[in-house]
Motif scaffolding. Sequence first.
Motif, PDB file in Angstrom:
ATOM      1  N   SER A 274       0.828  -1.201   0.000  1.00 15.00           N
ATOM      2  CA  SER A 274       0.000   0.000   0.000  1.00 15.00           C
ATOM      3  C   SER A 274       0.863   1.253   0.000  1.00 15.00           C
ATOM      4  O   SER A 274       0.598   2.218  -0.730  1.00 15.00           O
ATOM      5  CB  SER A 274      -0.924  -0.008   1.217  1.00 15.00           C
ATOM      6  N   TRP A 275       1.936   1.239   0.818  1.00 18.02           N
ATOM      7  CA  TRP A 275       2.816   2.405   0.873  1.00 18.02           C
ATOM      8  C   TRP A 275       3.561   2.600  -0.449  1.00 18.02           C
ATOM      9  O   TRP A 275       3.670   3.721  -0.950  1.00 18.02           O
ATOM     10  CB  TRP A 275       3.819   2.260   2.019  1.00 18.02           C
ATOM     11  N   VAL A 276       4.058   1.509  -1.028  1.00 13.71           N
ATOM     12  CA  VAL A 276       4.752   1.610  -2.321  1.00 13.71           C
ATOM     13  C   VAL A 276       3.837   2.246  -3.362  1.00 13.71           C
ATOM     14  O   VAL A 276       4.246   3.149  -4.106  1.00 13.71           O
ATOM     15  CB  VAL A 276       5.227   0.220  -2.802  1.00 13.71           C
ATOM     16  N   MET A 277       2.589   1.830  -3.400  1.00 12.22           N
ATOM     17  CA  MET A 277       1.668   2.350  -4.414  1.00 12.22           C
ATOM     18  C   MET A 277       1.270   3.801  -4.144  1.00 12.22           C
ATOM     19  O   MET A 277       0.830   4.495  -5.060  1.00 12.22           O
ATOM     20  CB  MET A 277       0.436   1.454  -4.517  1.00 12.22           C
ATOM     21  N   GLN A 278       1.452   4.264  -2.909  1.00 12.38           N
ATOM     22  CA  GLN A 278       1.235   5.698  -2.627  1.00 12.38           C
ATOM     23  C   GLN A 278       2.339   6.557  -3.245  1.00 12.38           C
ATOM     24  O   GLN A 278       2.167   7.766  -3.414  1.00 12.38           O
ATOM     25  CB  GLN A 278       1.188   5.932  -1.121  1.00 12.38           C
ATOM     26  N   CYS A 279       3.467   5.935  -3.589  1.00  5.54           N
ATOM     27  CA  CYS A 279       4.585   6.650  -4.225  1.00  5.54           C
ATOM     28  C   CYS A 279       4.441   6.678  -5.750  1.00  5.54           C
ATOM     29  O   CYS A 279       5.274   7.272  -6.441  1.00  5.54           O
ATOM     30  CB  CYS A 279       5.916   5.986  -3.860  1.00  5.54           C
ATOM     31  N   TYR A 280       3.388   6.055  -6.256  1.00 10.71           N
ATOM     32  CA  TYR A 280       3.174   5.942  -7.703  1.00 10.71           C
ATOM     33  C   TYR A 280       2.513   7.202  -8.254  1.00 10.71           C
ATOM     34  O   TYR A 280       1.620   7.774  -7.627  1.00 10.71           O
ATOM     35  CB  TYR A 280       2.294   4.723  -7.986  1.00 10.71           C
ATOM     36  N   HIS A 281       2.959   7.629  -9.422  1.00  9.33           N
ATOM     37  CA  HIS A 281       2.362   8.766 -10.123  1.00  9.33           C
ATOM     38  C   HIS A 281       1.555   8.232 -11.311  1.00  9.33           C
ATOM     39  O   HIS A 281       2.119   7.920 -12.364  1.00  9.33           O
ATOM     40  CB  HIS A 281       3.451   9.723 -10.622  1.00  9.33           C
ATOM     41  N   GLU A 282       0.254   8.128 -11.139  1.00 12.14           N
ATOM     42  CA  GLU A 282      -0.562   7.522 -12.184  1.00 12.14           C
ATOM     43  C   GLU A 282      -0.656   8.397 -13.428  1.00 12.14           C
ATOM     44  O   GLU A 282      -1.023   7.907 -14.506  1.00 12.14           O
ATOM     45  CB  GLU A 282      -1.957   7.192 -11.660  1.00 12.14           C
ATOM     46  N   ASP A 283      -0.282   9.675 -13.321  1.00  7.75           N
ATOM     47  CA  ASP A 283      -0.318  10.548 -14.492  1.00  7.75           C
ATOM     48  C   ASP A 283       0.809  10.249 -15.474  1.00  7.75           C
ATOM     49  O   ASP A 283       0.678  10.503 -16.673  1.00  7.75           O
ATOM     50  CB  ASP A 283      -0.237  12.017 -14.069  1.00  7.75           C
ATOM     51  N   CYS A 284       1.940   9.675 -14.966  1.00 12.27           N
ATOM     52  CA  CYS A 284       3.072   9.398 -15.861  1.00 12.27           C
ATOM     53  C   CYS A 284       3.543   7.958 -15.822  1.00 12.27           C
ATOM     54  O   CYS A 284       4.168   7.484 -16.767  1.00 12.27           O
ATOM     55  CB  CYS A 284       4.241  10.337 -15.547  1.00 12.27           C
ATOM     56  N   GLY A 285       3.275   7.229 -14.721  1.00 12.41           N
ATOM     57  CA  GLY A 285       3.681   5.826 -14.643  1.00 12.41           C
ATOM     58  C   GLY A 285       4.948   5.582 -13.854  1.00 12.41           C
ATOM     59  O   GLY A 285       5.387   4.446 -13.720  1.00 12.41           O
ATOM     60  N   GLY A 286       5.563   6.658 -13.307  1.00 14.62           N
ATOM     61  CA  GLY A 286       6.783   6.503 -12.530  1.00 14.62           C
ATOM     62  C   GLY A 286       6.530   6.530 -11.035  1.00 14.62           C
ATOM     63  O   GLY A 286       5.430   6.864 -10.576  1.00 14.62           O
ATOM     64  N   PHE A 287       7.557   6.184 -10.263  1.00 13.78           N
ATOM     65  CA  PHE A 287       7.474   6.190  -8.799  1.00 13.78           C
ATOM     66  C   PHE A 287       8.432   7.222  -8.231  1.00 13.78           C
ATOM     67  O   PHE A 287       9.536   7.420  -8.740  1.00 13.78           O
ATOM     68  CB  PHE A 287       7.843   4.820  -8.226  1.00 13.78           C
ATOM     69  N   GLY A 288       8.009   7.869  -7.147  1.00 12.29           N
ATOM     70  CA  GLY A 288       8.875   8.783  -6.414  1.00 12.29           C
ATOM     71  C   GLY A 288       9.595   8.059  -5.300  1.00 12.29           C
ATOM     72  O   GLY A 288       9.251   6.924  -4.947  1.00 12.29           O
ATOM     73  N   GLY A 289      10.580   8.738  -4.692  1.00  9.68           N
ATOM     74  CA  GLY A 289      11.341   8.138  -3.610  1.00  9.68           C
ATOM     75  C   GLY A 289      10.585   8.070  -2.305  1.00  9.68           C
ATOM     76  O   GLY A 289      10.980   7.372  -1.377  1.00  9.68           O
ATOM     77  N   ASN A 290       9.471   8.784  -2.223  1.00  9.06           N
ATOM     78  CA  ASN A 290       8.611   8.774  -1.047  1.00  9.06           C
ATOM     79  C   ASN A 290       7.260   9.329  -1.484  1.00  9.06           C
ATOM     80  O   ASN A 290       7.112   9.818  -2.611  1.00  9.06           O
ATOM     81  CB  ASN A 290       9.226   9.632   0.070  1.00  9.06           C
ATOM     82  N   VAL A 291       6.289   9.259  -0.630  1.00 10.20           N
ATOM     83  CA  VAL A 291       4.964   9.771  -0.954  1.00 10.20           C
ATOM     84  C   VAL A 291       5.058  11.276  -1.231  1.00 10.20           C
ATOM     85  O   VAL A 291       5.631  12.032  -0.432  1.00 10.20           O
ATOM     86  CB  VAL A 291       3.971   9.505   0.195  1.00 10.20           C
ATOM     87  N   GLY A 292       4.545  11.702  -2.375  1.00  9.41           N
ATOM     88  CA  GLY A 292       4.560  13.109  -2.733  1.00  9.41           C
ATOM     89  C   GLY A 292       5.833  13.590  -3.398  1.00  9.41           C
ATOM     90  O   GLY A 292       5.947  14.765  -3.738  1.00  9.41           O
ATOM     91  N   HIS A 293       6.806  12.712  -3.602  1.00  6.65           N
ATOM     92  CA  HIS A 293       8.055  13.101  -4.241  1.00  6.65           C
ATOM     93  C   HIS A 293       7.997  12.828  -5.743  1.00  6.65           C
ATOM     94  O   HIS A 293       7.243  11.974  -6.210  1.00  6.65           O
ATOM     95  CB  HIS A 293       9.228  12.335  -3.613  1.00  6.65           C
ATOM     96  N   ASP A 294       8.824  13.547  -6.501  1.00  8.90           N
ATOM     97  CA  ASP A 294       8.821  13.427  -7.962  1.00  8.90           C
ATOM     98  C   ASP A 294       9.283  12.037  -8.421  1.00  8.90           C
ATOM     99  O   ASP A 294      10.134  11.417  -7.765  1.00  8.90           O
ATOM    100  CB  ASP A 294       9.746  14.481  -8.587  1.00  8.90           C
ATOM    101  N   PRO A 295       8.768  11.580  -9.557  1.00 10.34           N
ATOM    102  CA  PRO A 295       9.173  10.266 -10.074  1.00 10.34           C
ATOM    103  C   PRO A 295      10.581  10.274 -10.646  1.00 10.34           C
ATOM    104  O   PRO A 295      11.081  11.304 -11.107  1.00 10.34           O
ATOM    105  CB  PRO A 295       8.137   9.996 -11.176  1.00 10.34           C
ATOM    106  N   HIS A 296      11.234   9.123 -10.602  1.00  9.81           N
ATOM    107  CA  HIS A 296      12.598   8.964 -11.105  1.00  9.81           C
ATOM    108  C   HIS A 296      12.826   7.484 -11.395  1.00  9.81           C
ATOM    109  O   HIS A 296      12.233   6.624 -10.752  1.00  9.81           O
ATOM    110  CB  HIS A 296      13.608   9.467 -10.068  1.00  9.81           C
TER     111      HIS A 296
END
Length: 314
Positions: free
Chosen positions: A59-81
Amino acid sequence: MEKLEGEKHVKYILSVEKRKDDFESLVMDHLRINGAYWGLTTLDLLHKLDCVDQEEAISWVMQCYHEDCGGFGGNVGHDPHLLYTLSAVQILALFDKLDVLDVEMVSKYVSGLQNEDGSFSGDMWGEIDTRFSYCAICCLSILHCMDKINVEKAVNYIVSCKNLDGGFGCTPGGESHSGQIFCCIGALAITGSLHHVDKDLLGWWLCERQCIDGGLNGRPEKFADVCYSWWVLSSLIIIDRAHWIDKSKLINFILNCQDKEKGGISDRPDNAVDVFHTYFGVAGLSLLEYPGLKPIDPAYALPVDVVNRLFFRK
């Protein structure tokens, strides 16, 4: 020889997640998903992944997901990389939960970061590094989406970063470094392109990284550091030259970097422990076939049983 304090390392890793306000937690805030990958993989290598609440972790991992682009951030609310996207995919692979992903979106995000010359940018801001080539190739291979990128160009770019000493840098002409070598060798192994490597020349450079204390360093004239037990040794194993170093001395070095009272492994003896070096110490011992540990795949940096499940499940 010291023994591996497995139970204490498990307690240390589980305690890291509970401490939200100490120094280690605060400095890792921007890359918490990497820390989760290091900690969870260590637990799995120690046969203790079931100590974690799987649903809570996913659940926490998926909170780091950006569904608008498909990438994951390093934490919740962080930019994807790309760095964080690979760690997220690896964590889900550990739990056999890749089905929670929108694979099409994630693979589109990763493939969209490939440049015309075959290199990969880490994110939308455009930094290029062979670390990102590895992240993209490893991630897409786990997701069975390698057809989404130009593999030939990706391989050619990595080969262009090869140096006269047999090693690889972060960009063409960059200094050879053990961490970059792992990224390049791992990516070439996954793509079936190891024929581009001078294994004897590279093997010699890598085995020269063993210091008098038995540990391995990242480049000439540097101190040994536990994390290179992974970066150097995995590359040596991939190119079949691991017998060129003294494995028993390396095992001793790693075990001497443990906090035998509270758990955790540091970069070198008597320094402060952290989850990063704890993972790479245990992973290095796994590569060295230390008793009681799950074997780890040197290219995918995941337990062998996880990799087998990804690619050979009936």
